[in-house]
Write an enzyme that holds these catalytic residues in place. Structure first.
Site, PDB file in Angstrom:
ATOM      1  N   GLU A 299       0.812  -1.225   0.000  1.00  0.00           N
ATOM      2  CA  GLU A 299       0.000   0.000   0.000  1.00  0.00           C
ATOM      3  C   GLU A 299       0.848   1.279   0.000  1.00  0.00           C
ATOM      4  OE1 GLU A 299      -2.640  -0.594   3.337  1.00  0.00           O
ATOM      5  OE2 GLU A 299      -1.008  -0.388   4.767  1.00  0.00           O
ATOM      6  N   PRO A 300       1.531   1.516  -1.126  1.00  0.00           N
ATOM      7  CA  PRO A 300       2.307   2.748  -1.225  1.00  0.00           C
ATOM      8  C   PRO A 300       1.396   3.954  -1.414  1.00  0.00           C
ATOM      9  CG  PRO A 300       2.293   1.625  -3.339  1.00  0.00           C
ATOM     10  CD  PRO A 300       1.591   0.714  -2.366  1.00  0.00           C
ATOM     11  N   CYS A 370       2.876  33.732   8.667  1.00  0.00           N
ATOM     12  CA  CYS A 370       3.453  34.456   9.806  1.00  0.00           C
ATOM     13  C   CYS A 370       4.072  33.492  10.796  1.00  0.00           C
ATOM     14  CB  CYS A 370       2.380  35.281  10.494  1.00  0.00           C
ATOM     15  SG  CYS A 370       1.769  36.534   9.401  1.00  0.00           S
TER      16      CYS A 370
HETATM   17  N1  LLP Z   1      -0.045   2.299   4.944  1.00  0.00           N
HETATM   18  C1  LLP Z   1      -0.267   2.814   6.147  1.00  0.00           C
HETATM   19  C2  LLP Z   1      -0.918   2.006   7.159  1.00  0.00           C
HETATM   20  C3  LLP Z   1       0.122   4.128   6.438  1.00  0.00           C
HETATM   21  O1  LLP Z   1      -0.096   4.641   7.645  1.00  0.00           O
HETATM   22  C4  LLP Z   1       0.753   4.901   5.433  1.00  0.00           C
HETATM   23  C5  LLP Z   1       1.175   6.279   5.697  1.00  0.00           C
HETATM   24  C6  LLP Z   1       0.953   4.316   4.174  1.00  0.00           C
HETATM   25  C7  LLP Z   1       0.544   3.001   3.964  1.00  0.00           C
HETATM   26  C8  LLP Z   1       1.589   5.048   3.035  1.00  0.00           C
HETATM   27  O2  LLP Z   1       2.873   5.464   3.312  1.00  0.00           O
HETATM   28  P1  LLP Z   1       3.747   6.095   2.132  1.00  0.00           P
HETATM   29  O3  LLP Z   1       3.953   5.012   1.114  1.00  0.00           O
HETATM   30  O4  LLP Z   1       2.981   7.222   1.541  1.00  0.00           O
HETATM   31  O5  LLP Z   1       4.993   6.538   2.792  1.00  0.00           O
HETATM   32  N2  LLP Z   1       2.895  13.004   6.469  1.00  0.00           N
HETATM   33  C9  LLP Z   1       4.097  12.234   6.337  1.00  0.00           C
HETATM   34  C10 LLP Z   1       3.811  10.798   5.991  1.00  0.00           C
HETATM   35  C11 LLP Z   1       2.813  10.136   6.908  1.00  0.00           C
HETATM   36  C12 LLP Z   1       2.462   8.760   6.454  1.00  0.00           C
HETATM   37  C13 LLP Z   1       1.248   8.234   7.100  1.00  0.00           C
HETATM   38  N3  LLP Z   1       0.943   6.891   6.785  1.00  0.00           N
HETATM   39  C14 LLP Z   1       4.989  12.914   5.299  1.00  0.00           C
HETATM   40  O6  LLP Z   1       4.644  13.977   4.827  1.00  0.00           O
HETATM   41  O7  LLP Z   1       6.041  12.406   4.975  1.00  0.00           O
END
Ligand code: LLP
Length: 441
Positions: A299-300, A370
């Site tokens: 799940e990317p 700000c």
């Molecule tokens: N699966 C689960 C259970 C997750 O919690 C997440 C991300 C993903 C998949 C996908 O992860 P990704 O492949 O996008 O890295 N706000 C942070 C990232 C928070 C991710 C939250 N969960 C940032 O801006 O880097």
């Protein structure tokens, strides 16, 4: 100057006017037509990255589904596009469910996540026909069962996966590390909490325990940590099979694929990752005598979308502090991209209206909010840049718009989707009226 291949969308190039072009569209014209800040998503890159991910895993595992983690960025156009490409969804809120179902997304390919799912969300998911839930707390199990019982025609077997906390450090930013023991996500293995949850699911008549899930974090480059987590989870499957005949049908290994935000970083090689993961999985299943035909889910979020977008900003004030540095202030900032302030994320900027020119000096790119910490880039190398110039910051597709705020009561940006020389406004710029819509007096 050539455009860095790993940061920009696949269709990016410098055109004859020395402007950045995306999806066959001149971004200088896009900025004039739609205003700034503007987020430009490239259709080709989204399609290509999703197709590549699907192919990388399908060519190595028979039963595999790529889920897009919608928290990275979600909108109706993406729901339609991912549905068309055969990608499923990992959703975490009623808003994400509604967007998906309004866009006609097949509920069978949607997995409901969340460490604190509300009864409304669970009801919305059940109403939408979602059949898969990733259980992330023990308390949620009885809620699921009792909410199902209130349905007109109760589902007989809501498919549940348990999110495990494998106690593995992904070696990423502290805020993106989710697989350690001290995390709000996942059910502990060593402390027996996950096992209790599994036994409880087995006792519920409308729930069916089909599999296990783990996600050790985001921006993960440490594939060794992923391998360790995978083995820890397979040990759990074997243990539960011995203890209570756990039938292991689905394994979700989460997302977190690392992406480069600047030329010093690298992007996870999806093919190599799929090769290693499926090999370790196959060996691990075989060694423990577990089901080798299980459904594998990945799940990317960021890995499919980050590189597909570029944020465009207009330079406003230029503040030169002699012997110190020069700030270029842009018309966006932490309101549309909180990542530098929140995680110290390091982006790169380009002068979009002179994209081929070599950088000659260093600037700090300040936002307009700000907050002293609202600096998008501390040290940006750019050609001589003036007020009125257009800056492009690539790798803007993930966790920027969905984490955007109305701080200082500034409307959030517009979004365009480009493809083959045409640009479609997929989200109009927010207005002041939009921001006031919830205030009652
Ligand atoms: N699966 C689960 C259970 C997750 O919690 C997440 C991300 C993903 C998949 C996908 O992860 P990704 O492949 O996008 O890295 N706000 C942070 C990232 C928070 C991710 C939250 N969960 C940032 O801006 O880097």
């Amino acid at each position: 100057m050539s455009l860095p291949g790993t940061l920009f969308p696949l269709t990016a190039r410098a055109n004859e006017q020395n402007h950045l072009e995306l999806g066959g569209c001149d971004v200088v014209q896009l900025a004039e037509q739609f205003g700034t800040p503007l987020y430009v998503f490239d259709h080709t890159t989204i399609r290509e990255q999703a197709t590549r991910a699907i192919h990388a895993f399908r060519s190595r595992w028979n039963n595999v589904v790529v889920l897009y983690a919608t928290k990275a960025y979600f909108a109706p156009f993406l729901a339609r596009l991912f549905q068309e490409l055969g990608v499923g969804l990992d959703v975490t809120s009623e808003g994400e469910i509604v967007i998906a179902t309004h866009a006609g997304f097949a509920p069978e390919k949607i997995y409901l996540h969340g460490n604190n799912k509300t009864p409304e969300e669970i009801r919305a998911a059940l109403r939408a026909g979602i059949q898969h839930v990733v259980v992330d707390s023990q308390g949620e199990i009885s809620h699921l069962q009792s909410l199902i019982s209130t349905l007109h025609s109760p589902i007989t077997n809501l498919q549940c996966l348990i999110r495990l906390s494998p106690n593995i450090d992904a070696h990423t930013h502290r805020y993106m590390t989710t697989g350690v023991a001290d995390s709000k996500f996942g059910l502990g293995i060593a402390n027996g909490i996950a096992e209790n949850a599994a036994r409880e699911i087995l006792r519920q008549k409308n729930l069916k325990l089909v599999g296990l899930h783990f996600h050790i974090g985001s921006q993960v480059f440490d594939t060794d940590a992923l391998r360790q987590a995978l083995n820890a989870v397979l040990d759990v499957a074997a243990d539960w099979r011995a203890k209570f005949h756990f039938d292991f049908q689905e394994l979700n290994i989460g997302g977190g694929w690392g992406v480069a935000y600047n030329e010093m970083q690298t992007t996870l090689d999806v093919d190599a990752f799929a090769e290693n993961t499926t090999r370790v999985l196959r060996e691990g299943l075989r060694a423990r005598g577990l089901n080798e035909n299980l459904k594998l889910l990945v799940e990317p979020g960021r890995g499919l979308i980050a590189r597909a977008a570029v944020a465009l900003y207009r330079v406003g004030s230029v503040k030169e502090i002699p012997q110190l540095r020069t700030y270029l202030a842009v018309d966006g900032g932490m309101g549309d991209n909180v990542r530098p302030a929140l995680y110290g994320a390091q982006y790169t900027a380009f002068l979009a209206n002179c994209i081929g020119d070599e950088p000659t000096r260093e600037y700090a790119i300040a936002g307009r909010y700000c907050e002293q910490g609202d600096v998008l880039i501390e040290r940006a190398q750019l050609p001589e840049t003036r007020a009125g110039d257009l800056l492009a910051i690539p790798v803007a597709g993930a966790y920027q718009l969905p984490m955007a705020s109305n701080y200082n009561l500034i409307p959030r940006p517009a979004v365009v989707l480009v493809q083959d020389g045409s640009a479609q406004l997929v989200r109009r710029r927010e207005t002041i009226q939009d921001m006031l819509a919830c205030d009652l007096n």
